[in-house]
Design a protein around this motif. Sequence first.
Motif, short mmCIF file in Angstrom:
data_model
loop_
_atom_site.label_atom_id
_atom_site.label_comp_id
_atom_site.label_asym_id
_atom_site.label_seq_id
_atom_site.Cartn_x
_atom_site.Cartn_y
_atom_site.Cartn_z
N HIS A 132 -9.19 -10.64 38.31
CA HIS A 132 -8.34 -9.81 39.16
C HIS A 132 -8.83 -9.87 40.60
O HIS A 132 -9.88 -10.45 40.88
N ASP A 144 -2.58 -10.75 29.53
CA ASP A 144 -2.31 -9.78 30.61
C ASP A 144 -2.81 -8.41 30.15
O ASP A 144 -2.40 -7.90 29.10
N SER A 172 -3.01 -5.58 32.37
CA SER A 172 -2.76 -4.78 33.56
C SER A 172 -3.00 -3.29 33.30
O SER A 172 -2.82 -2.80 32.18
N VAL A 178 -2.52 -4.38 38.59
CA VAL A 178 -1.37 -5.09 38.05
C VAL A 178 -1.64 -6.58 38.23
O VAL A 178 -1.89 -7.03 39.35
#
Length: 257
Positions: free
Chosen positions: A58, A112, A114, A118
């Motif tokens: 991230h 993913d 998130s 995000v």
Amino acid sequence: MEMALELVTIPALSDNYTYLLHDDRSGATAVIDVPEADPIDAALTERGWTLSEIWLTHHHDDHIQGVEKLKAKHPAAVIGARADSHRLPPLDRALSDGDTFEFGGEEVHVMDVSGHTVGHIAFHLPTSRIAFTADSLMALGCGRVFEGTMEQMWNSLQKFLTLDPETTICSGHEYTQKNAEFALTIEPDSSALKSRADAVAAARAKGEPTVPSKLSEELATNPFLRAGDEPVRENLGMMDAPAHEVFAEIRRRKDSF
């Protein structure tokens, strides 16, 4: 099954971790997140390894700020989330949830996860039973929900429940002792949690890292994975609440702990 790949845990900054993953057969070496370049460079030099790939989970600075300096000395392909590409260093490969790629003769699965941010992704290697989770699932904790919603973060954490319990969880920070102290406020009567908290305290007293951890440990003691379990619901007085609301209450309590 023993991991065919070699895993090296490297402390960085004040409380971050980065990881090297090495395949001796091909010589391929990946680093997962780059909080700073120098400790990674030193570890590569010590082992005589050539860095081939940089995997980013991230966009937060404490996970990417060393990329430019590291690449100046160790040119390597940068892999990260397509959804986060506008906030990451330039990517050579942009991937999405469900994508796979090959490393060391194994498939790497992109998840993913998130919530903390995000576009946060995790990297899962089913054959070696290892997952790089950064600031999603952490040792006895999870990341703060900065950009996503509480329900989104809960749903992301549920993805880890599908993995082999013997999966090694490589998270991004040395927060485990504080996380253990908090977890005991949620499940004060858990013998498994008390035992783990004691082990964590002993390790930190000796300056030893508390990560990676096993998913089986997290399933037994991590309150953020246990929001749907009856003992946690009962202790919080939320027996009839949806699991994601129980999770949200636990996360709110941790944010002010």
